[in-house]
Design a protein around this motif. Structure first.
Motif, short mmCIF file in Angstrom:
data_model
loop_
_atom_site.label_atom_id
_atom_site.label_comp_id
_atom_site.label_asym_id
_atom_site.label_seq_id
_atom_site.Cartn_x
_atom_site.Cartn_y
_atom_site.Cartn_z
N LEU A 265 36.54 31.91 57.97
CA LEU A 265 35.23 31.76 57.34
C LEU A 265 34.80 33.07 56.68
O LEU A 265 34.34 33.09 55.53
N ARG A 266 34.98 34.17 57.39
CA ARG A 266 34.60 35.48 56.85
C ARG A 266 35.44 35.83 55.62
O ARG A 266 34.92 36.29 54.60
N TYR A 267 36.75 35.60 55.74
CA TYR A 267 37.63 35.95 54.62
C TYR A 267 37.36 35.06 53.41
O TYR A 267 37.35 35.53 52.26
N GLY A 268 37.10 33.79 53.65
CA GLY A 268 36.77 32.89 52.55
C GLY A 268 35.50 33.29 51.84
O GLY A 268 35.40 33.22 50.60
N THR A 269 34.51 33.74 52.61
CA THR A 269 33.24 34.19 52.01
C THR A 269 33.46 35.45 51.18
O THR A 269 32.90 35.61 50.09
N ILE A 270 34.27 36.35 51.70
CA ILE A 270 34.59 37.59 50.97
C ILE A 270 35.26 37.27 49.64
O ILE A 270 34.90 37.82 48.59
N ARG A 271 36.24 36.37 49.65
CA ARG A 271 36.94 36.01 48.42
C ARG A 271 35.98 35.37 47.42
O ARG A 271 36.10 35.61 46.20
N ALA A 272 35.03 34.59 47.91
CA ALA A 272 34.07 33.94 47.02
C ALA A 272 33.14 34.95 46.36
O ALA A 272 32.70 34.75 45.23
N GLN A 273 32.83 36.04 47.07
CA GLN A 273 31.91 37.05 46.53
C GLN A 273 32.63 38.09 45.66
O GLN A 273 31.98 38.79 44.88
N ALA A 274 33.94 38.21 45.81
CA ALA A 274 34.69 39.20 45.03
C ALA A 274 34.86 38.73 43.58
O ALA A 274 34.64 37.56 43.25
N LEU A 275 35.25 39.66 42.71
CA LEU A 275 35.52 39.30 41.33
C LEU A 275 36.70 38.33 41.26
O LEU A 275 37.63 38.43 42.05
N PRO A 276 36.70 37.40 40.32
CA PRO A 276 37.86 36.51 40.14
C PRO A 276 39.09 37.35 39.79
O PRO A 276 38.97 38.49 39.33
N PRO A 277 40.28 36.81 40.01
CA PRO A 277 41.52 37.57 39.75
C PRO A 277 41.60 38.18 38.35
O PRO A 277 41.98 39.34 38.19
N GLY A 278 41.25 37.39 37.32
CA GLY A 278 41.33 37.91 35.95
C GLY A 278 40.41 39.09 35.74
O GLY A 278 40.81 40.11 35.13
N GLU A 279 39.17 39.00 36.22
CA GLU A 279 38.23 40.10 36.08
C GLU A 279 38.65 41.30 36.92
O GLU A 279 38.42 42.46 36.55
N SER A 280 39.28 41.03 38.05
CA SER A 280 39.75 42.12 38.91
C SER A 280 40.84 42.92 38.22
O SER A 280 40.81 44.16 38.23
N LEU A 281 41.80 42.24 37.60
CA LEU A 281 42.86 42.94 36.88
C LEU A 281 42.30 43.70 35.68
O LEU A 281 42.76 44.80 35.37
N ALA A 282 41.30 43.13 35.04
CA ALA A 282 40.67 43.81 33.90
C ALA A 282 39.99 45.09 34.36
O ALA A 282 40.04 46.12 33.66
N LEU A 283 39.37 45.07 35.55
CA LEU A 283 38.74 46.28 36.08
C LEU A 283 39.79 47.34 36.39
O LEU A 283 39.59 48.52 36.09
N ILE A 284 40.91 46.93 36.96
CA ILE A 284 41.97 47.89 37.28
C ILE A 284 42.53 48.49 35.99
O ILE A 284 42.80 49.69 35.91
N GLU A 285 42.69 47.68 34.96
CA GLU A 285 43.14 48.19 33.66
C GLU A 285 42.14 49.18 33.08
O GLU A 285 42.53 50.19 32.49
#
Length: 291
Positions: A265-285
């Motif tokens: 439950l905790r991990y699922g909530t964390i994933r829901a609040q984090a940036l989506p994968p595409g936006e995450s990779l864009a931030l790393i770039e």
């Protein structure tokens, strides 16, 4: 036995850091002692001196004696070469698998074994880049920053152990891997600018794999269930699972269904609040472009 006119410099202990036997690892001590004894018996059976075996394998005589006495862990490539030189017919090479495991601390071996069996791995990290995502240089810088300081040999052994876990990426069929990294862990220039750049490039490489989902939790996000610490969940083909969290159950691994549901439950909530994968990779770039 001649060695190219004596010009070849043979390896010594100083050239082989991180290959000492942990005296507290009973299984490891037994494995290395057995390998060393078999190596010595085979060498003596063919009438070869330790110095000659060393010259043929690129090792100094003292290092050969230490391997034979069970005080040094032989490299896999050394066992292959020694098998060939001694005409052992594969008997010495066959010990490589157990010897390779001995180099890594017991806790790491246990973790790697679980990761090797898992069909799903999910990790949230808030302090540092997850070990499965680290480059060797990044890992080395982290270990070298530890206080009290590790010795050079300890650092090299720990780096090798961490890198050995990366075999999870080469498994077939590939497991499903998901990572959530706090943005702050991506901005800390561990090891300096070049090491940091290489680490960001590695994150992009892994994040683009078909079986990997990499997300970033932005620093400006609201409170979430991961603020109490790291979370790790591993699921296996038979339906079993194991989880651990710094902020739950005293940080100990748990197999209890009720406790696992809490971590899920905790991990699922964390994933829901984090940036989506595409936006995450864009931030790393974007971070990579800022260097």
């Amino acid at each position: 036995m001649s060695v190219d006119g004596g010009a070849q410099r043979l390896k010594t202990e100083a050239d082989e850091p991180g290959w000492e036997v942990d005296p507290d690892d009973d299984w490891g001590v037994a494995v290395v002692a057995t390998v060393g004894r078999q190596l010595r018996l085979r060498r003596e059976a063919v009438g070869m001196r330790a110095a000659e075996l060393g010259a043929a394998t690129g090792y100094g005589e003292d290092l050969i004696y230490k391997i034979e006495s069970g005080k040094r862990i032989p490299r896999p490539e050394f066992l292959d070469k020694a098998d060939e030189v001694l005409g052992a017919g594969g008997l010495i090479s066959a010990m490589k698998e157990d010897v390779a495991k001995v180099r890594y601390p017991k806790k790491v071996r246990e973790l790697a074994k679980l990761e090797g069996r898992a069909v799903e791995i999910g990790v949230y990290e808030c302090i540092s880049i997850n070990g499965l995502l680290q480059t060797p240089e990044h890992a080395r810088a982290l270990f070298e920053a530890r206080q009290p300081a590790y010795s050079r040999d300890e650092v090299e052994g720990l780096v090798a152990a961490r890198m050995a876990r990366l075999s999870v990426f080469g498994r077939s069929p590939a497991p499903s891997l998901s990572f959530v990294q706090e943005e702050a862990t991506l901005r800390r220039r561990v090891g300096g600018t070049m090491v940091w750049r290489q680490q960001l490039e590695r994150l992009l490489e892994v994040g683009r794999m078909n079986n990997v989902t990499l997300q970033v939790m932005p620093t400006q996000s609201e409170a979430h269930p991961g603020l109490s610490g790291r979370i790790e969940l591993l699921k296996f083909e038979d339906g079993a699972a194991v989880g651990r969290s710094d902020g739950a159950f005293n940080g100990r691994p748990t197999y209890e269904p009720k406790q696992l549901r809490i971590l899920e439950l905790r991990y699922g909530t964390i994933r829901a609040q984090a940036l989506p994968p595409g936006e995450s990779l864009a931030l790393i770039e974007q971070l990579l472009g800022e260097t």
